[in-house]
Design a protein around this motif. Sequence first.
Motif, PDB file in Angstrom:
ATOM      1  N   PHE A  69     -71.416 -49.816  50.364  1.00 30.45           N
ATOM      2  CA  PHE A  69     -71.731 -51.130  49.790  1.00 30.45           C
ATOM      3  C   PHE A  69     -71.188 -52.258  50.669  1.00 30.45           C
ATOM      4  CE2 PHE A  69     -71.498 -48.462  45.791  1.00 30.45           C
ATOM      5  CZ  PHE A  69     -72.865 -48.222  45.775  1.00 30.45           C
ATOM      6  N   ALA A  70     -70.042 -52.025  51.326  1.00 29.88           N
ATOM      7  CA  ALA A  70     -69.505 -53.029  52.263  1.00 29.88           C
ATOM      8  C   ALA A  70     -70.460 -53.214  53.444  1.00 29.88           C
ATOM      9  CB  ALA A  70     -68.118 -52.611  52.746  1.00 29.88           C
ATOM     10  N   LEU A  99     -62.877 -54.569  51.372  1.00 29.61           N
ATOM     11  CA  LEU A  99     -63.214 -53.662  52.471  1.00 29.61           C
ATOM     12  C   LEU A  99     -64.100 -54.355  53.505  1.00 29.61           C
ATOM     13  CD1 LEU A  99     -62.988 -50.918  53.766  1.00 29.61           C
ATOM     14  CD2 LEU A  99     -64.913 -50.133  52.376  1.00 29.61           C
ATOM     15  N   ALA A 100     -65.049 -55.152  53.044  1.00 29.53           N
ATOM     16  CA  ALA A 100     -65.911 -55.898  53.985  1.00 29.53           C
ATOM     17  C   ALA A 100     -65.075 -56.862  54.831  1.00 29.53           C
ATOM     18  CB  ALA A 100     -66.987 -56.660  53.212  1.00 29.53           C
ATOM     19  N   PRO A 105     -64.157 -59.034  59.584  1.00 25.15           N
ATOM     20  CA  PRO A 105     -63.443 -60.300  59.332  1.00 25.15           C
ATOM     21  C   PRO A 105     -64.156 -61.516  59.908  1.00 25.15           C
ATOM     22  CG  PRO A 105     -62.294 -58.980  60.992  1.00 25.15           C
ATOM     23  CD  PRO A 105     -63.352 -58.108  60.405  1.00 25.15           C
ATOM     24  N   GLU A 106     -65.001 -61.276  60.904  1.00 29.64           N
ATOM     25  CA  GLU A 106     -65.688 -62.395  61.568  1.00 29.64           C
ATOM     26  C   GLU A 106     -66.700 -63.100  60.667  1.00 29.64           C
ATOM     27  OE1 GLU A 106     -68.226 -58.750  62.197  1.00 29.64           O
ATOM     28  OE2 GLU A 106     -66.074 -59.167  62.249  1.00 29.64           O
ATOM     29  N   ILE A 107     -67.120 -62.447  59.575  1.00 32.26           N
ATOM     30  CA  ILE A 107     -68.115 -63.096  58.698  1.00 32.26           C
ATOM     31  C   ILE A 107     -67.474 -63.741  57.471  1.00 32.26           C
ATOM     32  CG2 ILE A 107     -69.958 -61.499  59.432  1.00 32.26           C
ATOM     33  CD1 ILE A 107     -69.723 -60.228  56.547  1.00 32.26           C
ATOM     34  N   VAL A 108     -66.142 -63.568  57.310  1.00 33.50           N
ATOM     35  CA  VAL A 108     -65.496 -64.015  56.067  1.00 33.50           C
ATOM     36  C   VAL A 108     -64.553 -65.191  56.332  1.00 33.50           C
ATOM     37  CG1 VAL A 108     -64.172 -63.314  54.036  1.00 33.50           C
ATOM     38  CG2 VAL A 108     -65.599 -61.626  55.225  1.00 33.50           C
ATOM     39  N   LEU A 188     -54.036 -53.792  53.709  1.00 38.08           N
ATOM     40  CA  LEU A 188     -53.863 -55.193  53.299  1.00 38.08           C
ATOM     41  C   LEU A 188     -52.926 -56.000  54.203  1.00 38.08           C
ATOM     42  CD1 LEU A 188     -53.765 -54.780  49.404  1.00 38.08           C
ATOM     43  CD2 LEU A 188     -55.733 -55.334  50.832  1.00 38.08           C
ATOM     44  N   PRO A 189     -51.772 -55.450  54.645  1.00 39.04           N
ATOM     45  CA  PRO A 189     -50.872 -56.262  55.468  1.00 39.04           C
ATOM     46  C   PRO A 189     -51.484 -56.723  56.791  1.00 39.04           C
ATOM     47  CG  PRO A 189     -49.705 -54.370  54.565  1.00 39.04           C
ATOM     48  CD  PRO A 189     -51.162 -54.159  54.281  1.00 39.04           C
ATOM     49  N   LYS A 190     -52.552 -56.066  57.240  1.00 39.99           N
ATOM     50  CA  LYS A 190     -53.193 -56.456  58.513  1.00 39.99           C
ATOM     51  C   LYS A 190     -54.314 -57.479  58.293  1.00 39.99           C
ATOM     52  CE  LYS A 190     -52.613 -51.653  59.944  1.00 39.99           C
ATOM     53  NZ  LYS A 190     -53.231 -50.676  59.053  1.00 39.99           N
ATOM     54  N   MET A 191     -54.624 -57.785  57.020  1.00 37.37           N
ATOM     55  CA  MET A 191     -55.769 -58.654  56.724  1.00 37.37           C
ATOM     56  C   MET A 191     -55.297 -60.102  56.540  1.00 37.37           C
ATOM     57  SD  MET A 191     -57.735 -55.962  54.216  1.00 37.37           S
ATOM     58  CE  MET A 191     -58.731 -57.216  53.447  1.00 37.37           C
TER      59      MET A 191
END
Length: 255
Positions: A69-70, A99-100, A105-108, A188-191
């Motif tokens: 789904f992502a 997850l997406a 990350p480039e689209i968010v 999560l800590p890398k996001m």
Amino acid sequence: MKNNLRQEGKFTYLEQGEGTPIVILHGLMGGLSNFDGVTEYFPKHGYKVVIPELPLYSMSLLKTSVQTFAKYLKEFVDYKGYDKVILLGNSLGGHIALLATKLYPEIVKGLVITGSSGLYENSMGESYPRRGDYEFIKKKAQDVFYDPEVATKEVVDEVYETVSDRNKLVKTLAIAKSAIRHNMAKDLPKMKTPTCIIWGKDDNVTPPEVAEDFQRLLPDADLYWVDKCGHAAMMEHPIVFNELLHAWLKKRNFK
């Protein structure tokens, strides 16, 4: 809501307003109508609200997973040609958004989660979903909210229809298992994407400590509480939800 849906290629979606896209991801038992409050509010304030229908029941069973789904979401954003989007997800939709954001990350531009899975959630119990037992399904639907009246007949009927369809029931259980297996605590800590966490103080499905864990693990997250509220703040307290989200978008300068 249904009348406003567009169908293009493999995508079916709702799109309203102009401006920075807020792409909304609904939950496993939720529909597009769960976000009526958001859809009415944000186009008036310079945002484009987009809700793709997730192919929860049309994927093959082997492909029925949070990751699939992502990827579908990424394909949708690319198809629409959006530069950067704000992702807003409830429950399973929050998990897909997380997850997406990790994978693409480039689209968010910003991430908004409410009652999100991804760390921990109370399963509906081993007996759930019980096919053909309307009262049982009704009680389960009511338990999602602080105020059981929010589980209108329309909401209960939608859940009942899903679990009464054998194909949908099998897919529902497969998706739920995929979500439980796919724990994101290490990711999560890398996001570093700015994240807004809006949580019901009385959420039974993803309890308040889950929201605190999300805030602790994500490097750049703001947490906001909604009183007398269960698992779907945008349904139960739409005005408060919209005010909190709008204030956060302004604070972050996400126009």
